[in-house]
Design an enzyme around this catalytic site. Structure first.
Site, PDB file in Angstrom:
ATOM      1  N   ASP A  95      -8.798   1.060  -6.853  1.00  0.00           N
ATOM      2  CA  ASP A  95      -8.586   0.610  -5.896  1.00  0.00           C
ATOM      3  C   ASP A  95      -6.361   0.195  -6.222  1.00  0.00           C
ATOM      4  OD1 ASP A  95      -8.951  -0.717  -3.285  1.00  0.00           O
ATOM      5  OD2 ASP A  95      -9.177  -3.084  -4.110  1.00  0.00           O
ATOM      6  N   HIS A  96      -6.005   1.242  -4.843  1.00  0.00           N
ATOM      7  CA  HIS A  96      -4.504   0.923  -4.861  1.00  0.00           C
ATOM      8  C   HIS A  96      -3.560   0.735  -5.718  1.00  0.00           C
ATOM      9  CE1 HIS A  96      -4.499  -0.575  -0.771  1.00  0.00           C
ATOM     10  NE2 HIS A  96      -5.807  -1.381  -0.988  1.00  0.00           N
ATOM     11  N   ASP A 117      -1.962   4.619  -3.665  1.00  0.00           N
ATOM     12  CA  ASP A 117      -1.390   4.355  -2.833  1.00  0.00           C
ATOM     13  C   ASP A 117      -0.114   4.426  -2.477  1.00  0.00           C
ATOM     14  OD1 ASP A 117      -0.663   2.895  -0.199  1.00  0.00           O
ATOM     15  OD2 ASP A 117      -1.440   0.762  -0.846  1.00  0.00           O
ATOM     16  N   GLY A 236      -9.631  -3.275   3.677  1.00  0.00           N
ATOM     17  CA  GLY A 236      -9.508  -5.157   3.931  1.00  0.00           C
ATOM     18  C   GLY A 236     -10.853  -5.409   5.512  1.00  0.00           C
TER      19      GLY A 236
END
Length: 335
Positions: A95-96, A117, A236
């Site tokens: 993630d990210h 990202d 989010g």
């Protein structure tokens, strides 16, 4: 020595996303940092026969240790089978990711999916970085998520004061030139347990609780029109369940005005081209609520299993609720 995710029993996101778009549901992408979270995710997804994405941020990977993570992922697949899920579909996803080097390291250590990202970079630089990651990852059949648009809020190393909605006119050019497999967009979700300031919200006259502004479904609809059938991701997207916030506050915590994305909006998004919805803060809240409550009620406890067990049960309930009532991904395995 590189490790292939296929040897660990993991899958990439390609087929599950195709089915999710066609079926009008979304795949849960749950972040984890420790054993209890992993156990809870696998328990909930296996019992409900849901595909699942295990997400690890850069910070969580450092916290857990990359080598241990690889074995935890392999163990997760074996555990799911033990729980009666004959053909689990489990993705280990970064993630990210914020650099090519980090993404490469994850691909080489058995991740089946990575996110690069570059959303904070100028547009052309985001494209160049994303394309470089895609070219490396696709050699090993690892899927790549990219991000266009900026989310507000704080999550690990990712922080932004303001959000910038994804520009629908850029998505075709971006997806075509990078070759990414899915695209995270910004339509008003944000990171953390304080997704909106009180000024951005209205207050429910009955409960006095904050009511957040709606997501920009018009932007989502325009993106779907530009990129029909392309997998879209919402980051989010925790709803910040008030029951956990209340437990935390009741037993010595301090989370005033914590507010998330209403679940009915996420349900609506799940039925669109959004086929992956990221949930992290809700798990942290459920975990912390279990720990605080148990220790407050049993000040004599000092065995981590005593409060870890309660925290784990809270998370299992929360994950099951998300899978069945929000995302609609139960009984969606290929078998």
């Amino acid at each position: 020595m590189a490790v292939s995710y296929k040897d660990l029993g993991l899958v990439n996101t390609r087929e599950m996303f195709k089915r999710a778009i066609k079926g009008g549901y979304a795949i849960p992408a749950f972040n984890f940092n420790n054993l209890e979270q992993l156990q809870a995710i696998i328990t909930a997804s296996s019992e409900l026969k849901s595909p699942v994405i295990l997400q690890v941020s850069k910070g969580a990977r450092n916290y857990a240790n990359p080598t241990l993570l690889r074995y935890m992922a392999e163990g997760a697949v074996a555990y799911a089978k033990e729980l009666g899920c004959a053909h689990p579909e489990i993705v280990l996803h970064l993630d990210h990711g914020d650099s090519f080097e980090l993404c490469k390291s994850c691909v080489d250590m058995g991740f089946s999916s990575v996110m690069i990202d570059g959303s904070a970079l100028p547009y052309e630089e985001n494209i160049a970085l994303t394309k470089k990651v895609v070219e490396y990852a696709h050699q090993f059949d690892v899927t790549v998520e990219a991000e266009l648009g900026v989310l507000a809020g704080v999550e690990d190393e990712v922080a932004s004061e303001v959000s910038h909605y994804t520009k629908p006119e850029e998505v075709v050019d971006f997806a075509t030139r990078t070759g990414c497999d899915s695209l995270a967009i910004s339509i008003g979700t944000s990171h953390g347990a304080y997704k909106f300031t009180p000024e951005q919200c209205t207050r429910d006259p009955k409960t006095g609780r904050l009511v957040p502004p709606p997501l920009a479904f018009d932007v989502l609809a325009e993106i779907e029109k530009q990129l029909p059938g392309f997998p879209i991701v919402l980051h989010g997207s925790s709803s910040v369940p008030q029951e956990y916030v209340d437990i935390i506050n009741k037993f010595g915590g301090k989370l005033p005005n914590a507010v998330g994305i209403p679940e009915e909006q996420l349900r609506k998004a799940s039925k669109s081209a959004v086929c992956k919805i990221n949930i992290d803060s809700d798990s942290r809240l459920a975990y912390t609520a279990g720990v605080r409550e148990t220790l407050a009620e049993h000040p004599d406890y000092f065995d981590p299993r005593q409060y870890g067990k309660v925290a784990r049960n809270y998370m299992i309930d929360m994950y099951k609720h998300k899978i069945t009532d929000v995302l609609g991904s139960e009984n969606k395995l290929a078998e």
